[in-house]
Design a protein around this motif. Structure first.
Motif, PDB file in Angstrom:
ATOM      1  N   GLU A   1      10.338  -0.667  90.206  1.00  0.00           N
ATOM      2  CA  GLU A   1       9.042  -0.181  90.679  1.00  0.00           C
ATOM      3  C   GLU A   1       8.162  -1.341  91.099  1.00  0.00           C
ATOM      4  O   GLU A   1       7.977  -2.297  90.338  1.00  0.00           O
ATOM      5  CB  GLU A   1       8.347   0.595  89.556  1.00  0.00           C
ATOM      6  CG  GLU A   1       7.022   1.178  89.937  1.00  0.00           C
ATOM      7  CD  GLU A   1       6.384   1.927  88.780  1.00  0.00           C
ATOM      8  OE1 GLU A   1       5.143   1.955  88.734  1.00  0.00           O
ATOM      9  OE2 GLU A   1       7.118   2.456  87.948  1.00  0.00           O
ATOM     10  N   VAL A   2       7.639  -1.255  92.320  1.00  0.00           N
ATOM     11  CA  VAL A   2       6.737  -2.292  92.816  1.00  0.00           C
ATOM     12  C   VAL A   2       5.361  -1.688  93.089  1.00  0.00           C
ATOM     13  O   VAL A   2       5.228  -0.488  93.285  1.00  0.00           O
ATOM     14  CB  VAL A   2       7.270  -2.967  94.100  1.00  0.00           C
ATOM     15  CG1 VAL A   2       8.539  -3.739  93.827  1.00  0.00           C
ATOM     16  CG2 VAL A   2       7.469  -1.965  95.212  1.00  0.00           C
ATOM     17  N   GLN A   3       4.386  -2.541  93.089  1.00  0.00           N
ATOM     18  CA  GLN A   3       3.036  -2.205  93.519  1.00  0.00           C
ATOM     19  C   GLN A   3       2.776  -2.970  94.812  1.00  0.00           C
ATOM     20  O   GLN A   3       3.459  -3.959  95.103  1.00  0.00           O
ATOM     21  CB  GLN A   3       2.008  -2.610  92.461  1.00  0.00           C
ATOM     22  CG  GLN A   3       2.131  -1.852  91.164  1.00  0.00           C
ATOM     23  CD  GLN A   3       1.738  -0.405  91.332  1.00  0.00           C
ATOM     24  OE1 GLN A   3       0.763  -0.085  91.994  1.00  0.00           O
ATOM     25  NE2 GLN A   3       2.508   0.485  90.729  1.00  0.00           N
ATOM     26  N   THR A   4       1.777  -2.522  95.555  1.00  0.00           N
ATOM     27  CA  THR A   4       1.465  -3.160  96.829  1.00  0.00           C
ATOM     28  C   THR A   4       0.012  -3.605  96.864  1.00  0.00           C
ATOM     29  O   THR A   4      -0.876  -2.869  96.456  1.00  0.00           O
ATOM     30  CB  THR A   4       1.730  -2.179  97.996  1.00  0.00           C
ATOM     31  OG1 THR A   4       3.097  -1.785  97.957  1.00  0.00           O
ATOM     32  CG2 THR A   4       1.431  -2.823  99.338  1.00  0.00           C
ATOM     33  N   TYR A   5      -0.192  -4.822  97.332  1.00  0.00           N
ATOM     34  CA  TYR A   5      -1.530  -5.347  97.583  1.00  0.00           C
ATOM     35  C   TYR A   5      -1.481  -6.087  98.904  1.00  0.00           C
ATOM     36  O   TYR A   5      -0.616  -6.956  99.105  1.00  0.00           O
ATOM     37  CB  TYR A   5      -1.978  -6.287  96.466  1.00  0.00           C
ATOM     38  CG  TYR A   5      -3.343  -6.867  96.728  1.00  0.00           C
ATOM     39  CD1 TYR A   5      -4.487  -6.098  96.525  1.00  0.00           C
ATOM     40  CD2 TYR A   5      -3.486  -8.153  97.225  1.00  0.00           C
ATOM     41  CE1 TYR A   5      -5.744  -6.613  96.802  1.00  0.00           C
ATOM     42  CE2 TYR A   5      -4.743  -8.676  97.495  1.00  0.00           C
ATOM     43  CZ  TYR A   5      -5.866  -7.900  97.284  1.00  0.00           C
ATOM     44  OH  TYR A   5      -7.110  -8.400  97.556  1.00  0.00           O
TER      45      TYR A   5
ATOM     46  N   GLN B   1       4.537  -6.617  98.301  1.00  0.00           N
ATOM     47  CA  GLN B   1       4.978  -5.954  97.089  1.00  0.00           C
ATOM     48  C   GLN B   1       5.178  -6.960  95.956  1.00  0.00           C
ATOM     49  O   GLN B   1       5.644  -8.078  96.171  1.00  0.00           O
ATOM     50  CB  GLN B   1       6.293  -5.197  97.344  1.00  0.00           C
ATOM     51  CG  GLN B   1       6.114  -3.930  98.152  1.00  0.00           C
ATOM     52  CD  GLN B   1       5.705  -4.151  99.589  1.00  0.00           C
ATOM     53  OE1 GLN B   1       6.156  -5.065 100.246  1.00  0.00           O
ATOM     54  NE2 GLN B   1       4.826  -3.299 100.090  1.00  0.00           N
TER      55      GLN B   1
ATOM     56  N   CYS C   1       5.979  -7.021  91.340  1.00  0.00           N
ATOM     57  CA  CYS C   1       6.398  -6.278  90.159  1.00  0.00           C
ATOM     58  C   CYS C   1       5.165  -5.758  89.434  1.00  0.00           C
ATOM     59  O   CYS C   1       4.226  -6.505  89.181  1.00  0.00           O
ATOM     60  CB  CYS C   1       7.216  -7.172  89.234  1.00  0.00           C
ATOM     61  SG  CYS C   1       7.638  -6.373  87.663  1.00  0.00           S
ATOM     62  N   SER C   2       5.201  -4.482  89.078  1.00  0.00           N
ATOM     63  CA  SER C   2       4.043  -3.886  88.403  1.00  0.00           C
ATOM     64  C   SER C   2       3.940  -4.326  86.948  1.00  0.00           C
ATOM     65  O   SER C   2       2.898  -4.146  86.322  1.00  0.00           O
ATOM     66  CB  SER C   2       4.118  -2.361  88.487  1.00  0.00           C
ATOM     67  OG  SER C   2       5.299  -1.884  87.878  1.00  0.00           O
TER      68      SER C   2
END
Length: 102
Positions: free
Chosen positions: A59-63, A67, A69-70
């Protein structure tokens, strides 16, 4: 282009893993202000592969379209239409040489 080469990579904690097959179609070093702040270094080293050459688990987060790692926050790659730009420092085996593409 050959798809025989498989490179693997991931984040610091191991929650996100990825692989890229074949050779990148472009690679480079960037020292713009965004890349310096993004990496905390003098420049970023990246390479781009076409979307079919890339697989990811976790699962990744985006900013700002990039991308990470969360869990551990490792910056990993930038997914865009048709491809992925990988931060080369996230590969399991660091490239031994940089070959600029024309």
């Amino acid at each position: 282009m050959t798809d025989d080469v498989v490179r693997t990579g991931g984040c610091l904690c191991g929650r996100v893993r990825y692989e890229v097959r074949g050779e990148p179609y472009v690679s480079g070093l960037c020292h713009c202000a965004t890349c310096r702040k993004l990496t905390g270094s003098a420049y970023s080293a990246t390479a781009n592969w076409h979307q079919p050459q890339f697989r990811m688990t976790g699962e990744v987060q985006t900013y700002e379209r990039r991308q990470f790692c969360s869990l551990c926050g490792s910056r990993l790659f930038y997914l865009f239409d048709g491809g992925v730009e990988v931060f080369l420092g996230t590969l399991d085996q660091a490239p031994l040489r940089h070959q600029a593409n024309a």
